[in-house]
Motif scaffolding. Sequence first.
Motif, mmCIF file in Angstrom:
data_model
loop_
_atom_site.group_PDB
_atom_site.id
_atom_site.type_symbol
_atom_site.label_atom_id
_atom_site.label_comp_id
_atom_site.label_asym_id
_atom_site.label_seq_id
_atom_site.Cartn_x
_atom_site.Cartn_y
_atom_site.Cartn_z
ATOM 1 N N LEU A 58 -119.583 -50.870 -54.061
ATOM 2 C CA LEU A 58 -119.977 -50.133 -52.866
ATOM 3 C C LEU A 58 -118.823 -49.314 -52.311
ATOM 4 C CD1 LEU A 58 -121.939 -52.859 -50.844
ATOM 5 C CD2 LEU A 58 -122.903 -51.041 -52.278
ATOM 6 N N THR A 59 -119.162 -48.167 -51.730
ATOM 7 C CA THR A 59 -118.180 -47.442 -50.925
ATOM 8 C C THR A 59 -118.148 -48.068 -49.537
ATOM 9 O OG1 THR A 59 -119.755 -45.840 -50.033
ATOM 10 C CG2 THR A 59 -118.717 -45.307 -52.171
ATOM 11 N N ALA A 60 -117.108 -47.759 -48.793
ATOM 12 C CA ALA A 60 -116.983 -48.297 -47.438
ATOM 13 C C ALA A 60 -118.114 -47.800 -46.545
ATOM 14 C CB ALA A 60 -115.628 -47.920 -46.851
ATOM 15 N N ALA A 61 -118.496 -46.532 -46.718
ATOM 16 C CA ALA A 61 -119.575 -45.985 -45.900
ATOM 17 C C ALA A 61 -120.899 -46.688 -46.187
ATOM 18 C CB ALA A 61 -119.699 -44.482 -46.131
ATOM 19 N N GLU B 58 -121.907 -63.179 -38.903
ATOM 20 C CA GLU B 58 -120.757 -62.593 -39.586
ATOM 21 C C GLU B 58 -121.176 -62.202 -40.995
ATOM 22 O OE1 GLU B 58 -116.644 -64.431 -38.383
ATOM 23 O OE2 GLU B 58 -118.044 -66.072 -38.767
ATOM 24 N N LEU B 59 -120.894 -60.967 -41.343
ATOM 25 C CA LEU B 59 -121.178 -60.471 -42.684
ATOM 26 C C LEU B 59 -119.871 -59.994 -43.303
ATOM 27 C CD1 LEU B 59 -122.830 -59.454 -45.082
ATOM 28 C CD2 LEU B 59 -123.398 -57.410 -43.745
ATOM 29 N N PHE B 60 -119.489 -60.613 -44.394
ATOM 30 C CA PHE B 60 -118.313 -60.202 -45.157
ATOM 31 C C PHE B 60 -118.837 -59.432 -46.363
ATOM 32 C CE2 PHE B 60 -117.159 -63.839 -42.674
ATOM 33 C CZ PHE B 60 -115.844 -63.611 -42.274
ATOM 34 N N ILE B 61 -118.464 -58.156 -46.451
ATOM 35 C CA ILE B 61 -119.061 -57.291 -47.470
ATOM 36 C C ILE B 61 -117.999 -56.398 -48.098
ATOM 37 C CG2 ILE B 61 -119.717 -55.590 -45.698
ATOM 38 C CD1 ILE B 61 -122.237 -54.993 -47.423
ATOM 39 N N GLU B 62 -118.097 -56.241 -49.411
ATOM 40 C CA GLU B 62 -117.101 -55.433 -50.107
ATOM 41 C C GLU B 62 -117.174 -53.971 -49.670
ATOM 42 O OE1 GLU B 62 -117.503 -55.138 -54.336
ATOM 43 O OE2 GLU B 62 -119.142 -53.698 -54.187
ATOM 44 N N ALA B 63 -115.996 -53.343 -49.621
ATOM 45 C CA ALA B 63 -115.885 -51.906 -49.326
ATOM 46 C C ALA B 63 -114.765 -51.397 -50.221
ATOM 47 C CB ALA B 63 -115.568 -51.689 -47.854
ATOM 48 N N VAL B 64 -115.103 -51.035 -51.440
ATOM 49 C CA VAL B 64 -114.099 -50.855 -52.483
ATOM 50 C C VAL B 64 -113.522 -49.447 -52.515
ATOM 51 C CG1 VAL B 64 -113.626 -51.129 -54.950
ATOM 52 C CG2 VAL B 64 -115.273 -52.639 -53.814
ATOM 53 N N PHE B 65 -114.377 -48.433 -52.357
ATOM 54 C CA PHE B 65 -113.937 -47.047 -52.476
ATOM 55 C C PHE B 65 -114.336 -46.251 -51.237
ATOM 56 C CE2 PHE B 65 -114.674 -48.463 -56.881
ATOM 57 C CZ PHE B 65 -113.424 -48.199 -57.432
ATOM 58 N N LEU B 66 -113.642 -45.152 -51.021
ATOM 59 C CA LEU B 66 -114.060 -44.197 -50.003
ATOM 60 C C LEU B 66 -115.277 -43.426 -50.512
ATOM 61 C CD1 LEU B 66 -110.638 -42.731 -48.808
ATOM 62 C CD2 LEU B 66 -112.135 -44.305 -47.547
ATOM 63 N N GLU B 67 -116.067 -42.913 -49.589
ATOM 64 C CA GLU B 67 -117.243 -42.135 -49.966
ATOM 65 C C GLU B 67 -116.850 -40.921 -50.803
ATOM 66 O OE1 GLU B 67 -121.337 -41.528 -50.180
ATOM 67 O OE2 GLU B 67 -120.206 -43.252 -49.418
ATOM 68 N N ALA B 68 -115.669 -40.367 -50.556
ATOM 69 C CA ALA B 68 -115.200 -39.221 -51.347
ATOM 70 C C ALA B 68 -115.000 -39.589 -52.811
ATOM 71 C CB ALA B 68 -113.893 -38.685 -50.761
ATOM 72 N N ASP B 69 -114.833 -40.885 -53.085
ATOM 73 C CA ASP B 69 -114.646 -41.362 -54.456
ATOM 74 C C ASP B 69 -115.886 -42.117 -54.948
ATOM 75 O OD1 ASP B 69 -111.985 -40.389 -54.559
ATOM 76 O OD2 ASP B 69 -111.296 -42.159 -53.455
ATOM 77 N N ARG B 70 -117.043 -41.685 -54.492
ATOM 78 C CA ARG B 70 -118.285 -42.366 -54.849
ATOM 79 C C ARG B 70 -118.473 -42.449 -56.367
ATOM 80 N NH1 ARG B 70 -123.218 -44.023 -53.619
ATOM 81 N NH2 ARG B 70 -122.730 -44.058 -51.406
#
Length: 345
Positions: A285-288, A264-276
């Motif tokens: 990090l972006t979600a992508a 199990e990896l819990f990892i931040e995904a703060v912004f969309l790639e469009a908002d890099r």
Amino acid sequence: MSHLVQARLVNDPFSDPGLYLDFRYARRALLFDLGDVAALSARELMRVSDVFVSHAHMDHFAGFDRLLRVCLHRPQPLRLVGPEGFIARVANRLHAYTWNLLGSHSPDFRIQVEEFVDGHLARGAAFRSREQFATRPMPPSEFGPGRVLAEEAFRIEAAELDHGIPSLAFALTEPVRVNVWQGALERLGLAPGPWLGAAKQAARRGLPPETPVPVGEDRTLPLGDLGAEVFRIGPGQKVAYITDTADTPENAARILTLAAGADELFIEAVFLEADRAAGTRTRHLTAARAGTLARAAGARRAVPFHHSARYIDRPDALADEFRAAFAGETGSVADIGRQTGPGEK
């Protein structure tokens, strides 16, 4: 095979980060990060023996007061690990309160705080309620390079990531998993008891098959027989926690090393790639990118969290982008070491 710990996020992905790791067969729990912990009951907090804090931004450390309030009169100590400067920050929180009612008559609640710097535990301090939490320097624990805890059944490793300040990532690893087959116990006429813990410990240590194991009054069995009949031995569990990290090649390399092969990896995904650009500016990090890193690390299951509130009106957007990258549907897994530019969008 059942897992050593059950790991779950303390809050929803848009709220304060934090991971609660509950030991299945012990009255114990660990915490990765210490933001808002109101969602945890007093009973759950009382089980916490160790807290590993990534950094002291408010959303990762604001829950310290509630944890202290709940545990203040318990006899078991509390251990906290954080980055450089963490001892002073804990001391400041403790010294913000008046402790004139604590003294020699009080339960001797102890807090041990250690700092992880340059790949090892570098400094330590102790705070005791009977001393009104005066700061007492102490030598740090010695668990070896990269480790912030090491016990018979598991170890916890840390890595320093760049978030403009050091931000720690953590991974719990169970080297060998030893489960008990209840049906075999009944067939052999064995009753569960403390002897099982000692036998499992011997199995984890890889002691010789002929090692005698007490299984009851005036009865022993060879460890090899127990291994063949009673135990199910297999690879251990691994749980990794990554948050608040800039998208840089150096961070990516450390993430992949720490999280490699995680169950199990819990990892931040703060912004969309469009908002890099926002991610670059705030060192998140972006979600992508998070999904791509999770895939490259070989994680069996990956859970995104720490979502920016700007997406609260479309709550599935980040999770969808993350899942697509984790599945390899977008981007390139080979592009794990990319360097973002300050104006990249």
